[in-house]
Design an enzyme around this catalytic site. Structure first.
Site, PDB file in Angstrom:
ATOM      1  N   GLU A  59      33.061  16.040  67.811  1.00 50.21           N
ATOM      2  CA  GLU A  59      32.696  14.403  67.598  1.00 50.21           C
ATOM      3  C   GLU A  59      31.483  14.068  68.320  1.00 50.21           C
ATOM      4  OE1 GLU A  59      36.124  12.094  67.737  1.00 50.21           O
ATOM      5  OE2 GLU A  59      37.128  13.312  66.461  1.00 50.21           O
TER       6      GLU A  59
ATOM      7  N   LYS B 149      44.465   6.405  59.812  1.00 51.97           N
ATOM      8  CA  LYS B 149      43.400   7.099  59.312  1.00 51.97           C
ATOM      9  C   LYS B 149      43.854   7.324  57.765  1.00 51.97           C
ATOM     10  CE  LYS B 149      42.962  10.441  63.163  1.00 51.97           C
ATOM     11  NZ  LYS B 149      43.650  11.359  64.080  1.00 51.97           N
TER      12      LYS B 149
HETATM   13  P1  PGA Z   1      41.471  14.756  64.256  1.00 51.87           P
HETATM   14  O1  PGA Z   1      41.124  14.295  65.842  1.00 51.87           O
HETATM   15  O2  PGA Z   1      40.518  14.228  63.458  1.00 51.87           O
HETATM   16  O3  PGA Z   1      40.879  16.352  64.569  1.00 51.87           O
HETATM   17  O4  PGA Z   1      42.886  14.720  63.980  1.00 51.87           O
HETATM   18  C1  PGA Z   1      41.139  12.846  65.718  1.00 51.87           C
HETATM   19  C2  PGA Z   1      42.106  12.242  66.692  1.00 51.87           C
HETATM   20  O5  PGA Z   1      42.896  13.017  67.087  1.00 51.87           O
HETATM   21  O6  PGA Z   1      42.304  10.970  66.818  1.00 51.87           O
HETATM   22 ZN    ZN Z   2      44.472  11.348  67.996  1.00 56.91          ZN
END
Ligand code: PGA
Ligand code: ZN
Length: 417
Positions: free
Chosen positions: A196, A326
């Site tokens: 990220e 998400k």
């Molecule tokens: P991921 O990580 O997109 O790999 O799930 C993001 C998070 O855990 O917040």
């Molecule tokens: Zn997370």
């Protein structure tokens, strides 16, 4: 109401160089056609209850056949269209048509609806409501599944709790990001950059990262805690094996009680205001116990623990006090919005979040602003799939003008400092 003329899917590439689904929805409004486009992101540290992504070629094929056939000719109504997609898929985890296909189409429908009204998505979603800019959580060090487990804790982030605006929060973050890089270079502890965009450091313990991050905040000229605080994502499901939490970096494993004690110790010694997934996704008792102990002082966020599922949040009673939202974790915008509404009813905080595999798609920034979600997490302060989103926030803040509520950072985190 506008009608759906065409739905088209293609395969494009994400920030890890992996294929993903892009969807385009063409609609006819009052006399003219408009197009909405969106791309599915992808997680690496995924919760087991997430909508399942399927092989991208197969997902794209589904968009261009079954999904297209069921949506073409329908009115553009987000809720109805999302329910049509859920019913068409017919599985509890969207594994037949793929969460990746469904979320791309769902988001593209929302973009198309905004385009019909010639509005940016945030404005279309907000309607007449005044909105505020969300407070960013920005990663400085990356670990866990995003850096080959080099550090156990996945995200060491900052929240500019003392900043007066979104713009100022980004300016402060740039200073801290640079200061952290300089510290690592000086110590010859810089391994590279994690998925990220955060630094991937060669530290000897997870706590060293907390000390270094606090030092970087000071080096940049800010007061740790009062001006800039720390947020962690432990992503603890990744550490859980055989009844214990394994810290590979420190070559030790912890019982639930030891994990609890370690995290409380960190809260005492460092300016931490938020911890995400402090315990594994199945460990509801540990989560509730931690929230009882620390929930008055800090934000405790469920990510893998809730997987953006309104029902899980409603049933969790007392575990966590905030939720990560998400869209691809649950599969449609309608279900994501339902989770945000459930959070509001439960008095929970909320954070709209990107995934570790991202693209140039900036829709989630619009969701955060348009739905009035108070926080936003899109990764670090480097790499264009991240910066595209922070920069979109700058444009939205500029456009808000009079339709703007005060910036919430100080209010949200005043409990601790
Ligand atoms: P991921 O990580 O997109 O790999 O799930 C993001 C998070 O855990 O917040
Ligand atoms: Zn997370």
């Amino acid at each position: 109401m506008a009608k759906i003329l065409e739905v088209f899917g293609r395969s494009v590439w994400d920030s890890r160089g992996r294929p993903t689904v892009e969807a385009e929805v063409t609609v006819k409004g009052t006399g003219r056609t408009s197009v909405g486009r969106a791309i599915a992101p992808a997680g690496a540290s995924t919760g087991s209850g997430e909508a399942k992504s399927i092989e991208v070629r197969q997902a794209v094929h589904g968009v261009n056949t079954e999904i297209r056939n069921v949506l073409v000719g329908k009115s553009l109504n987000q809720q109805e269209n999302d329910h049509t997609l859920i019913a068409l898929d017919g599985t509890p985890d969207k594994s037949r048509l793929g969460g990746n296909a469904i979320v791309a189409v769902s988001l593209a429908c929302a973009q198309a609806a905004a385009a019909v009204e010639k509005k940016p998505l945030w404005k279309f979603l907000a309607g007449e409501r005044a909105v505020a800019m969300p407070v960013p959580q920005i990663q400085i060090f990356g670990g866990g599944a995003h850096a080959h487990g080099r550090m156990d804790v996945q995200d060491f982030m900052i929240i500019c709790t003392g900043a007066g605006s979104y713009t100022e929060a980004l300016e402060w973050t740039a200073e801290v990001y640079r200061a952290a890089g300089a510290r690592l270079a000086k110590r010859e502890a810089l391994h590279g950059v994690a998925d990220e965009g955060g630094y991937w450091p060669a530290f000897k313990s997870n706590e060293e990262a907390l000390a270094e991050l606090t030092g970087a905040i000071s080096d940049a000229g800010f007061e740790p805690g009062a001006e800039i605080a720390i947020a962690l994502d432990i992503a603890a499901s990744q550490l859980w094996r055989g009844g214990r939490y394994h810290l590979a970096l420190e070559k030790r494993s912890l019982s639930v009680e030891q994990m609890h004690a370690m995290l409380l110790g960190w809260i005492e010694r460092y300016p931490i205001v938020s911890i995400e997934d402090p315990f594994a996704e199945h460990d509801a008792d540990a989560m509730a116990s931690f929230t009882r102990t620390a929930g008055e002082r800090i934000q405790i966020v469920g990510d893998d623990f809730f997987v953006t599922d309104a029902k899980k949040l409603q049933e969790a009673k007392g575990a966590c006090n905030a939720v990560l939202l998400k869209p691809n974790q649950v599969g449609t915008l309608t279900e994501t919005l339902a989770c945000w509404r459930a959070a509001q009813e439960a008095g929970y905080g909320a954070i709209v979040s990107a995934r570790s595999g991202e693209t140039e798609d900036v829709s989630i920034v619009h969701l955060a602003v348009g739905w009035g979600v108070p926080q936003l997490k899109v990764g670090s302060f480097a790499r264009s799939e991240r910066m595209a989103k922070w920069n979109e926030g700058l444009r939205i803040e500029e456009a808000l003008g009079r339709n703007k509520l005060p910036y919430l950072a100080r209010k949200l985190f005043s409990r601790r400092f």
